[in-house]
Scaffold this active site. Structure first.
Site, PDB file in Angstrom:
ATOM      1  N   ASN A  69     -37.044   6.573   1.781  1.00  6.94           N
ATOM      2  CA  ASN A  69     -38.204   6.139   2.573  1.00  6.94           C
ATOM      3  C   ASN A  69     -39.445   6.524   1.782  1.00  6.94           C
ATOM      4  OD1 ASN A  69     -40.212   5.637   4.431  1.00  6.94           O
ATOM      5  ND2 ASN A  69     -39.695   7.369   5.773  1.00  6.94           N
ATOM      6  N   LYS A  86     -42.539   5.737   2.308  1.00  9.28           N
ATOM      7  CA  LYS A  86     -43.776   5.893   3.085  1.00  9.28           C
ATOM      8  C   LYS A  86     -44.921   5.126   2.391  1.00  9.28           C
ATOM      9  CE  LYS A  86     -41.820  10.108   4.855  1.00  9.28           C
ATOM     10  NZ  LYS A  86     -41.981  11.421   5.456  1.00  9.28           N
ATOM     11  N   HIS A 114     -39.654   6.022  13.342  1.00 13.45           N
ATOM     12  CA  HIS A 114     -39.876   7.218  12.521  1.00 13.45           C
ATOM     13  C   HIS A 114     -40.880   8.115  13.237  1.00 13.45           C
ATOM     14  CE1 HIS A 114     -41.127   9.840   9.276  1.00 13.45           C
ATOM     15  NE2 HIS A 114     -39.997   9.521   8.671  1.00 13.45           N
ATOM     16  N   GLU A 166     -43.307   9.796  12.235  1.00 10.40           N
ATOM     17  CA  GLU A 166     -44.714   9.605  11.862  1.00 10.40           C
ATOM     18  C   GLU A 166     -45.327   8.451  12.645  1.00 10.40           C
ATOM     19  OE1 GLU A 166     -44.067   9.449   7.622  1.00 10.40           O
ATOM     20  OE2 GLU A 166     -43.610  11.591   7.636  1.00 10.40           O
ATOM     21  N   GLU A 219     -33.611  12.993  12.603  1.00 10.65           N
ATOM     22  CA  GLU A 219     -34.634  13.614  11.758  1.00 10.65           C
ATOM     23  C   GLU A 219     -35.442  14.610  12.593  1.00 10.65           C
ATOM     24  OE1 GLU A 219     -35.807  11.310   8.055  1.00 10.65           O
ATOM     25  OE2 GLU A 219     -37.003  10.503   9.681  1.00 10.65           O
ATOM     26  N   GLY A 242     -40.889  16.832   5.643  1.00  8.59           N
ATOM     27  CA  GLY A 242     -42.005  17.156   4.751  1.00  8.59           C
ATOM     28  C   GLY A 242     -42.358  18.630   4.699  1.00  8.59           C
ATOM     29  N   SER A 273     -36.502  16.977   4.681  1.00 11.99           N
ATOM     30  CA  SER A 273     -36.454  17.873   3.521  1.00 11.99           C
ATOM     31  C   SER A 273     -35.115  17.849   2.784  1.00 11.99           C
ATOM     32  CB  SER A 273     -36.826  19.302   3.925  1.00 11.99           C
ATOM     33  OG  SER A 273     -38.188  19.347   4.326  1.00 11.99           O
TER      34      SER A 273
HETATM   35  P1  PGA Z   1     -38.892  14.252   3.744  1.00 11.03           P
HETATM   36  O1  PGA Z   1     -39.106  13.007   4.732  1.00 11.03           O
HETATM   37  O2  PGA Z   1     -37.589  14.028   3.028  1.00 11.03           O
HETATM   38  O3  PGA Z   1     -40.073  14.235   2.825  1.00 11.03           O
HETATM   39  O4  PGA Z   1     -38.833  15.475   4.605  1.00 11.03           O
HETATM   40  C1  PGA Z   1     -38.030  12.442   5.431  1.00 11.03           C
HETATM   41  C2  PGA Z   1     -38.521  11.313   6.288  1.00 11.03           C
HETATM   42  O5  PGA Z   1     -39.659  11.363   6.772  1.00 11.03           O
HETATM   43  O6  PGA Z   1     -37.797  10.309   6.503  1.00 11.03           O
END
Ligand code: PGA
Length: 254
Positions: A8, A10, A93, A95, A165, A171, A211
């Site tokens: 992903n 982003k 997601h 976010e 998630e 993150g 992560s």
């Molecule tokens: P990350 O993000 O691996 O940077 O923690 C995962 C995600 O948001 O799908």
């Protein structure tokens, strides 16, 4: 079930950066037995999908609007991302839930729009740190999962990938432990079995995200009930994403 490893990206990468990444990923792709998917920014979709034709990688989008078409300035429909070459789309997601106020009801409409357009819907759910502290993991996952998916038929569910998630792991550099991942995935599988039956539940890929890095990918992939990984920041460099794909290969030979 074949493991799924999803990148992903982003809001990162230009059209040219996306093209170059896919070219450079080829050696890892050819030796990897997982199904590899890359969710690119909308602007890079068309070109990335063209680049990926005949390569063992599936290109997808990170968001859609749930309307088929209309006066919705700035939005992009499921049919449009499909037209641009997407095979799947991420919906729900955290976010988008947090920054764009998307409820599970909206996620449900987006998942249905994706499926109607012939896309696979990669649906994300996960609890916040506060919900975990308040012992509300089970209630949160159950309500997000059922509100996002319960109107789907078994047939529609066969085009869904679920991703667990935990918001506090995204993150932050702190992934969930394999024990916590196992219990969350088992819970999701049981909720799915309770609504659609055990057969549908056993066929639903449930991925972990938050992560994931090259040094924890293997342990997470080996965790029971984990059918793959959703990778954010560690999917931005060819080197680290290739190492994650390679950990799947090591797994198959061990
Ligand atoms: P990350 O993000 O691996 O940077 O923690 C995962 C995600 O948001 O799908």
């Amino acid at each position: 079930m074949q493991k799924h490893i999803v990148a992903n990206w982003k809001m990162y990468k230009t059209i040219e950066e996306a093209r170059q990444f896919i070219v450079e990923l080829e050696p890892a792709l050819t030796s990897c037995e997982a199904k590899v998917l890359v969710a690119v920014p909308s602007t890079a979709l068309w070109n990335a999908a063209k680049q990926a034709v005949k390569m063992p990688v599936h290109i997808g989008a990170q968001n859609i609007d749930f309307h088929t078409e209309g006066a919705f300035t700035g939005e992009i429909s499921a049919g449009m991302v499909k037209d641009a070459g997407a095979e799947f789309v991420i919906v729900g997601h955290s976010e988008r839930r947090k920054f764009f106020h998307e409820s599970s009801e909206i996620v449900n409409l987006k998942a249905k729009a994706a499926l109607s357009a012939g896309l696979t819907a990669l649906v994300c759910i996960g609890e916040t740190g506060e919900e975990r502290l308040a012992d509300a993991v089970e209630a949160t996952l159950k309500s997000q999962l059922l509100e996002s998916l319960s109107t789907l038929s078994i047939d529609q569910l066969s085009s869904v990938i679920l991703a667990y998630e935990p918001v506090w792991a995204i993150g932050t550099g702190v992934a969930a432990t394999s024990k916590d991942v196992y219990s969350a995935h088992l819970l999701c599988r049981q909720i799915v079995a309770g609504h659609w039956g055990p057969d549908a539940a056993s066929k639903l890929p449930i991925l972990y995200g938050g992560s994931v890095k090259s040094d924890n990918a293997r342990e997470l992939l080996e965790t029971p009930e984990v059918d793959g990984l959703l990778v954010g920041s560690a999917s931005l460099s060819v080197d680290s994403f290739s190492k994650i794909l390679l950990s799947q290969q090591v797994l198959n030979f061990s």
